[in-house]
Motif scaffolding. Structure first.
Motif, mmCIF file in Angstrom:
data_model
loop_
_atom_site.group_PDB
_atom_site.id
_atom_site.type_symbol
_atom_site.label_atom_id
_atom_site.label_comp_id
_atom_site.label_asym_id
_atom_site.label_seq_id
_atom_site.Cartn_x
_atom_site.Cartn_y
_atom_site.Cartn_z
ATOM 1 N N PHE A 19 -0.028 1.621 -55.106
ATOM 2 C CA PHE A 19 1.352 1.357 -55.536
ATOM 3 C C PHE A 19 2.159 2.655 -55.565
ATOM 4 O O PHE A 19 3.312 2.693 -55.115
ATOM 5 N N LYS A 20 1.548 3.730 -56.089
ATOM 6 C CA LYS A 20 2.243 5.025 -56.159
ATOM 7 C C LYS A 20 2.489 5.613 -54.769
ATOM 8 O O LYS A 20 3.443 6.353 -54.569
ATOM 9 N N MET A 21 1.611 5.250 -53.810
ATOM 10 C CA MET A 21 1.816 5.696 -52.426
ATOM 11 C C MET A 21 2.818 4.817 -51.675
ATOM 12 O O MET A 21 3.014 4.972 -50.473
ATOM 13 N N LYS A 22 3.397 3.835 -52.404
ATOM 14 C CA LYS A 22 4.431 2.937 -51.866
ATOM 15 C C LYS A 22 3.927 2.114 -50.680
ATOM 16 O O LYS A 22 4.638 1.894 -49.704
ATOM 17 N N ARG A 23 2.685 1.650 -50.787
ATOM 18 C CA ARG A 23 2.126 0.796 -49.741
ATOM 19 C C ARG A 23 2.517 -0.657 -49.985
ATOM 20 O O ARG A 23 2.609 -1.089 -51.130
#
Length: 202
Positions: free
Chosen positions: A40-44
């Motif tokens: 989620f933090k890697m915006k996947r």
């Protein structure tokens, strides 16, 4: 007992488990494990990651609901399908729009209701039937997915055999050239061993 769903992979989060992230706009994101939180933090996008339920449902791997697949387009003021981007008339043809009514029970699970003894007894009886129906539907869905797999494997094996046929020797060639076959080895057997073998056979 309230069971939450992971925002990224849609798996169940039990009480006391998982990670909760609250954004500046007060929107709450719940994750089942650090793997989902990091993605989620890697915006996947969960729809593009193969191990998530969103990807599997979108590509017809798992059974799903129509509401999860359709999205409302404000420009056209109509519902469209995520997979084929056409109107929901494709529900007859599109495998992504397979509807399963057993998902309704999962939706009702988190609704607080007043305790009713008769209702609780009937629900417990119905749970077994619902589980059996779901297992049968999943088995049927899997059988449809794997329908042409065996024929495809046989076709690939036949193609590979045709490509590498020069590595195999025909029986006629082996008869013409005995050096290609393995020599037969004769082993001497003592009289005592032969007597023991005969006794065992009797």
């Amino acid at each position: 007992m309230r069971l939450e769903k992971c925002w990224f992979c849609s798996s169940t989060i039990y009480p006391g488990h998982g990670i909760q992230f609250v954004r500046n706009d007060a929107k709450i994101f719940r994750f089942c494990r650090s793997k989902c939180h990091k993605n989620f933090k890697m915006k996947r996008n969960p729809r593009k990651v193969k191990w998530t339920k969103a990807y599997r449902r979108l590509h017809g791997k798992d059974m799903t609901q129509v509401k999860e697949i359709l999205h409302f387009d404000n420009h056209y003021s109509k519902f469209f399908c995520y997979t084929c981007c056409i109107l929901p008339t494709c529900a007859v043809l599109c495998p992504a729009l397979l509807k399963d009514s057993t998902f309704e029970f999962e939706r009702k699970r988190n609704r607080p209701e007043r305790y009713d003894r008769n209702l609780a007894e009937n629900t417990l009886k119905a749970i077994k039937k619902i589980d059996k129906v779901r297992v049968d539907r999943e088995a049927r869905h899997h059988a449809l997915r794997m329908k042409g797999k065996k024929a495809k494997e046989q076709k690939e094996a036949q193609k590979e055999l045709e490509q590498h046929i020069h590595l195999l020797k025909a029986p006629a060639v082996l008869q013409e050239d005995p050096s290609l076959t393995l020599p037969k080895i004769k082993v001497k057997v003592s009289q005592q061993q032969s007597e023991e073998n005969q006794a065992m056979e009797e």
